[in-house]
Motif scaffolding. Structure first.
Motif, short mmCIF file in Angstrom:
data_model
loop_
_atom_site.label_atom_id
_atom_site.label_comp_id
_atom_site.label_asym_id
_atom_site.label_seq_id
_atom_site.Cartn_x
_atom_site.Cartn_y
_atom_site.Cartn_z
N THR A 114 52.05 46.57 -87.20
CA THR A 114 51.18 47.15 -88.22
C THR A 114 51.93 47.14 -89.55
O THR A 114 53.16 47.23 -89.58
N HIS B 84 51.12 47.31 -94.25
CA HIS B 84 50.17 47.40 -95.36
C HIS B 84 50.05 46.04 -96.03
O HIS B 84 51.04 45.40 -96.34
N GLU C 232 55.62 47.24 -90.91
CA GLU C 232 56.20 48.57 -90.91
C GLU C 232 56.63 49.02 -89.53
O GLU C 232 57.63 49.69 -89.38
N CYS D 86 36.15 58.84 -93.14
CA CYS D 86 37.30 58.37 -93.92
C CYS D 86 36.87 58.12 -95.37
O CYS D 86 35.71 57.79 -95.63
N ASN E 144 43.27 50.74 -99.25
CA ASN E 144 44.72 50.57 -99.09
C ASN E 144 44.90 49.88 -97.75
O ASN E 144 45.19 50.51 -96.74
N VAL F 128 45.40 48.07 -94.25
CA VAL F 128 46.38 48.10 -93.17
C VAL F 128 46.00 46.98 -92.21
O VAL F 128 44.85 46.88 -91.77
N ASN G 271 41.88 51.24 -94.66
CA ASN G 271 43.00 52.16 -94.90
C ASN G 271 43.47 52.70 -93.55
O ASN G 271 42.89 52.39 -92.50
N SER G 272 44.51 53.53 -93.58
CA SER G 272 45.08 54.06 -92.34
C SER G 272 44.09 54.92 -91.57
O SER G 272 44.07 54.93 -90.34
N CYS G 273 43.25 55.67 -92.28
CA CYS G 273 42.27 56.52 -91.62
C CYS G 273 41.31 55.70 -90.77
O CYS G 273 40.99 56.05 -89.65
N LYS H 2 41.86 52.77 -89.44
CA LYS H 2 42.61 52.27 -88.27
C LYS H 2 42.76 53.38 -87.23
O LYS H 2 42.55 53.15 -86.04
N ASP H 3 43.11 54.56 -87.68
CA ASP H 3 43.33 55.67 -86.76
C ASP H 3 42.03 56.21 -86.17
O ASP H 3 42.07 56.95 -85.19
#
Length: 144
Positions: A47, A49, A59, A102, A107, A109, A130-132, A134-135
């Motif tokens: 993973t 950015h 990362e 989200c 941003n 990912v 963004n990360s949200c 993905k999560d």
């Protein structure tokens, strides 16, 4: 009785002549026999950015082995393997939960998967906003 014994001896010798080289040939080539009853499932997940894997800065990276048992550096290897078995290794079938909201902040990912799933080569890349996002997947596969 004598004919039965002759037929049995003839069939036995014929079977030995026909099957003997096959058995001896397989035993003589140890690499020809499979080393396991399980098709290999060994993956490297990353993973980072960025918009694509080519431009992203990696990362995190983890390994995930699912056959014969779950292992690797993935923090939830057993759960991730079970989820992948549930979708037959189709990473695109992992869907987001409905109860997560989200922001629309972009941003990106990117996640990648390289390796082998049940004996077949896998190469997967997906970019989330963004990360949200993905999560929000209803899965622990990319939760590392």
């Amino acid at each position: 009785m004598r004919n039965t014994a002759r037929w049995a001896a003839t069939l036995g010798l014929t079977a030995a002549a026909v099957c003997g080289p096959l058995v001896g040939g397989a035993a003589a080539a140890p690499h020809a026999a499979p080393s396991s009853l399980y098709a290999p499932s060994a993956l490297v997940l990353t993973t980072g950015h960025g918009d694509t894997a080519a431009t992203a800065t990696p990362e995190r990276a983890v390994t995930l082995n699912c056959a014969p048992t779950a292992s690797g550096t993935h923090p939830a290897a057993a759960l991730a393997c079970a989820e992948l078995r549930g979708v037959d290794g189709d990473f695109g079938a992992l869907k987001a939960r409905d109860d997560v909201w989200c922001t629309k902040l972009y941003n990106p990912v990117v996640v990648t998967v390289e390796g082998v799933w049940q004996g077949k080569r896998v190469s997967y890349e997906r970019t989330f906003g963004n990360s949200c996002v993905k999560d929000a997947l209803n899965s622990s596969v990319f939760a590392f």
